[in-house]
Design an enzyme around this catalytic site. Structure first.
Site, PDB file in Angstrom:
ATOM      1  N   GLY A 181       6.906 -12.014  31.439  1.00 36.27           N
ATOM      2  CA  GLY A 181       7.778 -11.283  31.868  1.00 36.27           C
ATOM      3  C   GLY A 181       6.921  -9.497  31.394  1.00 36.27           C
ATOM      4  N   HIS A 211      23.995  -3.368  21.751  1.00 32.07           N
ATOM      5  CA  HIS A 211      22.909  -3.575  22.663  1.00 32.07           C
ATOM      6  C   HIS A 211      23.118  -2.280  23.702  1.00 32.07           C
ATOM      7  CE1 HIS A 211      21.375  -6.968  20.452  1.00 32.07           C
ATOM      8  NE2 HIS A 211      20.154  -6.489  20.591  1.00 32.07           N
ATOM      9  N   LYS A 248      21.571  -5.795  29.005  1.00 32.54           N
ATOM     10  CA  LYS A 248      21.078  -6.334  28.528  1.00 32.54           C
ATOM     11  C   LYS A 248      21.981  -7.953  29.051  1.00 32.54           C
ATOM     12  CE  LYS A 248      20.593  -9.368  23.210  1.00 32.54           C
ATOM     13  NZ  LYS A 248      19.250  -9.323  24.040  1.00 32.54           N
ATOM     14  N   THR A 305      19.794 -13.082  18.178  1.00 33.54           N
ATOM     15  CA  THR A 305      19.427 -12.189  16.707  1.00 33.54           C
ATOM     16  C   THR A 305      20.910 -12.210  16.006  1.00 33.54           C
ATOM     17  OG1 THR A 305      17.907 -10.182  17.426  1.00 33.54           O
ATOM     18  CG2 THR A 305      18.873 -10.195  14.729  1.00 33.54           C
TER      19      THR A 305
END
Length: 249
Positions: free
Chosen positions: A7, A140, A144, A151
């Site tokens: 990544g 977020h 995303k 989480t």
């Protein structure tokens, strides 16, 4: 320590590259990423078979769809692996667990020290406040891809553990006559702007509310956590580890 960064051309990959520039201990020797024209001091490949550089550890901040190739490369080359990617299916998690029988793997949905401490805190609060309702809210940025966040899932697992695994997840609410089941934990996702990451666990009782919140102010906290995980995993035996193993919370 020579790192293969999976990544490398993503936002987290670029953050790790910037952090590593200031640390003599770590060197990114090669990367896997998209052919985006992003210039680096190390080669970036799209095919694992092309990697020829020296590698001490594999660090994954990419996409869950790459996990089979990552595990295959790590096992065939006997390299310890840090997985910091989220969005895995149950089948993919079993694949990771199986691979940990051959190489050391540290697998965590969040590399932040604060979040991993929060997991312990909310488990204890859940146990200590058995009559309180629990809700989880995560926020977020607008790019995303997975929801709820890895989480948020970790936080649910922690509060559920505090209630002897008697709770059940409910992803959002819509409609009418939605009487709240005492065992349910609502998990809500917010997406917008450039929010790095914010997680709140809300305990609501009779005439009082207790909220515990963690706010990530930059991606550097995840990069530093990932590098800390690399430092740890290269010295471990075969098996599956998480961030709690490092910090002994």
């Amino acid at each position: 320590m020579n790192i293969l960064l999976i990544g490398a051309t993503g936002s987290m990959g670029k953050t790790i590259i910037d952090v590593c520039k200031k640390l003599d201990e770590f060197k990114i020797s090669a990367g896997i990423g998209e052919n985006s024209g992003f210039e680096t001091s190390f080669p970036i490949y799209q095919d694992f078979s092309l990697i020829k550089e020296e590698v001490d550890v594999v660090l994954d901040f990419s996409n869950h769809r790459l996990i089979s190739d990552i595990l295959k490369f790590s096992i065939e080359n006997n390299k310890p692996l840090v997985i910091a990617t989220t969005g895995y299916t149950e089948e993919q998690i079993r694949e990771i667990e199986e691979a940990s029988k051959y190489i050391p793997i540290l697998f965590s949905g969040n590399m932040s020290i604060g979040i991993n401490l929060l997991l312990n805190v909310v488990e204890n609060l859940s146990k200590s406040l058995p009559e309180f309702d629990i809700e989880i809210i995560e926020k977020h940025h607008n790019l995303k891809k997975d929801s709820p966040s890895g989480t948020a899932r970790m936080l649910f697992k922690s509060v559920n553990s505090g209630r002897d695994n008697s709770l059940k997840e409910l992803y959002g609410r819509e409609g009418s006559n939605l009487s709240r089941d005492k065992r349910e934990v609502g998990i809500h996702a917010v997406r917008g702007g450039t929010i790095v990451g914010e997680h709140t666990v809300m305990f609501s009782g009779l005439d009082e509310v207790l909220e515990v919140t963690h706010i990530a102010q930059s991606k550097k906290i995840f990069a530093n956590g990932g590098l800390t995980a690399c430092r740890y995993i290269v010295n471990q035996e075969v098996g599956l580890y998480n961030m709690k193993d490092i910090f002994k919370f």
